[in-house]
Design an enzyme around this catalytic site. Structure first.
Site, PDB file in Angstrom:
ATOM      1  N   SER A  99      46.349 -27.151 -46.047  1.00  0.00           N
ATOM      2  CA  SER A  99      45.603 -28.327 -45.586  1.00  0.00           C
ATOM      3  C   SER A  99      46.376 -29.570 -46.015  1.00  0.00           C
ATOM      4  O   SER A  99      46.683 -29.742 -47.192  1.00  0.00           O
ATOM      5  CB  SER A  99      44.198 -28.326 -46.192  1.00  0.00           C
ATOM      6  OG  SER A  99      43.460 -29.456 -45.760  1.00  0.00           O
TER       7      SER A  99
ATOM      8  N   TRP B 294      40.841 -34.824 -41.587  1.00  0.00           N
ATOM      9  CA  TRP B 294      40.831 -33.380 -41.391  1.00  0.00           C
ATOM     10  C   TRP B 294      40.878 -32.619 -42.710  1.00  0.00           C
ATOM     11  O   TRP B 294      40.247 -31.569 -42.851  1.00  0.00           O
ATOM     12  CB  TRP B 294      42.010 -32.958 -40.504  1.00  0.00           C
ATOM     13  CG  TRP B 294      41.689 -32.985 -39.048  1.00  0.00           C
ATOM     14  CD1 TRP B 294      42.127 -33.888 -38.116  1.00  0.00           C
ATOM     15  CD2 TRP B 294      40.841 -32.072 -38.345  1.00  0.00           C
ATOM     16  NE1 TRP B 294      41.597 -33.597 -36.882  1.00  0.00           N
ATOM     17  CE2 TRP B 294      40.800 -32.480 -36.988  1.00  0.00           C
ATOM     18  CE3 TRP B 294      40.102 -30.965 -38.723  1.00  0.00           C
ATOM     19  CZ2 TRP B 294      40.070 -31.808 -36.012  1.00  0.00           C
ATOM     20  CZ3 TRP B 294      39.361 -30.288 -37.764  1.00  0.00           C
ATOM     21  CH2 TRP B 294      39.350 -30.705 -36.431  1.00  0.00           C
TER      22      TRP B 294
ATOM     23  N   LYS C 145      37.446 -32.412 -44.110  1.00  0.00           N
ATOM     24  CA  LYS C 145      36.612 -31.531 -43.286  1.00  0.00           C
ATOM     25  C   LYS C 145      36.946 -30.061 -43.560  1.00  0.00           C
ATOM     26  O   LYS C 145      36.044 -29.209 -43.613  1.00  0.00           O
ATOM     27  CB  LYS C 145      36.810 -31.849 -41.806  1.00  0.00           C
ATOM     28  CG  LYS C 145      36.262 -33.201 -41.380  1.00  0.00           C
ATOM     29  CD  LYS C 145      36.565 -33.472 -39.912  1.00  0.00           C
ATOM     30  CE  LYS C 145      36.040 -34.838 -39.492  1.00  0.00           C
ATOM     31  NZ  LYS C 145      36.372 -35.143 -38.071  1.00  0.00           N
ATOM     32  N   GLU C 146      38.233 -29.775 -43.718  1.00  0.00           N
ATOM     33  CA  GLU C 146      38.649 -28.399 -43.998  1.00  0.00           C
ATOM     34  C   GLU C 146      38.145 -27.951 -45.364  1.00  0.00           C
ATOM     35  O   GLU C 146      37.694 -26.806 -45.533  1.00  0.00           O
ATOM     36  CB  GLU C 146      40.170 -28.304 -43.906  1.00  0.00           C
ATOM     37  CG  GLU C 146      40.683 -28.412 -42.479  1.00  0.00           C
ATOM     38  CD  GLU C 146      42.161 -28.734 -42.374  1.00  0.00           C
ATOM     39  OE1 GLU C 146      42.663 -28.819 -41.234  1.00  0.00           O
ATOM     40  OE2 GLU C 146      42.819 -28.903 -43.422  1.00  0.00           O
ATOM     41  N   ILE C 147      38.208 -28.847 -46.337  1.00  0.00           N
ATOM     42  CA  ILE C 147      37.679 -28.525 -47.672  1.00  0.00           C
ATOM     43  C   ILE C 147      36.184 -28.297 -47.606  1.00  0.00           C
ATOM     44  O   ILE C 147      35.653 -27.355 -48.227  1.00  0.00           O
ATOM     45  CB  ILE C 147      38.021 -29.646 -48.664  1.00  0.00           C
ATOM     46  CG1 ILE C 147      39.527 -29.716 -48.901  1.00  0.00           C
ATOM     47  CG2 ILE C 147      37.291 -29.434 -49.992  1.00  0.00           C
ATOM     48  CD1 ILE C 147      39.971 -30.932 -49.673  1.00  0.00           C
TER      49      ILE C 147
END
Length: 213
Positions: A8, A82, A85-87
């Protein structure tokens, strides 16, 4: 799990480091006698299929990954980006209260203190950390890759500093102490060289026998 790790990162600031890290982890041990990379690493620029389901694809890849490697910097910590959001999705499926362990590997690529300032005062609840990761990591082990932003062509495995950092990330993904993992890595490479030498010598003997006959 389909992937050993999901990287990420913020493309604009850390795209070069993320790409080099992926290649480094995949090629840390060259095993020409066995097909496939040493580790299976997901990175958006190499693993996504063009189309309208971007968010769904990202979530699917996160769910298929064993570890989350987060490249931390003021840029990646931007609210609503992003990385955050990924975390957020990762924590809903890999939180400590869930079936899977947290398995987050922090890699610091930049911070407001500067490229050369010691990280002893790095604030894990501060502006250099994405919002959903704050208060999650308490004095964690991390990899310092700040030098990578100015490294350019040095972000390859023959560079000893880069190899050392890639090895630290790989050890975290393999859930092994760095020193023990590095020792095992040396042993694997030694065996690979011995196998290569043995095959080469056997080929020479075979060719020599054919020539004589």
């Amino acid at each position: 799990m389909r992937y050993d790790a999901f990287i990420s990162y913020r493309t604009e600031s850390d795209g070069e480091i993320a790409a080099a890290l992926q290649v480094g982890l995949e090629r840390l041990v060259r095993r020409w006698w066995r097909r496939g990379p040493y580790m299976r690493i997901f990175r958006d620029h190499t693993g996504l299929v063009p189309g309208p389901r971007l968010t769904d694809q990202i979530k699917e890849k996160l769910d298929q990954s064993g570890h989350l490697v987060v490249l931390l910097s003021p840029e990646s910590a931007a609210q609503g980006g992003w990385v955050d959001k990924e975390i957020e999705h990762w924590l809903t499926t890999h939180g400590e209260e869930r079936e899977h362990p947290l398995n987050i590997v922090p890699v610091i690529t930049g911070w407001t203190g500067g490229a050369d300032a010691p990280l002893t005062t790095f604030d894990w609840n501060g502006a250099d950390v994405p919002e959903h990761l704050r208060k999650v990591l308490v004095d964690p082990l991390y990899v310092d890759l700040r030098w990578g932003r100015a490294a350019g062509a040095a972000l390859v495995l023959p560079n000893q500093q880069f190899e050392d950092d890639v090895t630290k990330v790989a050890a975290a993904i393999k859930d092994e102490p760095p020193d023990a993992f590095k020792g095992a890595l040396v042993a694997m490479r030694t065996r690979a060289r011995m196998l290569t030498t043995s095959i080469f010598l056997a080929a020479l003997v075979l060719i020599g026998g054919l020539v004589v006959s």
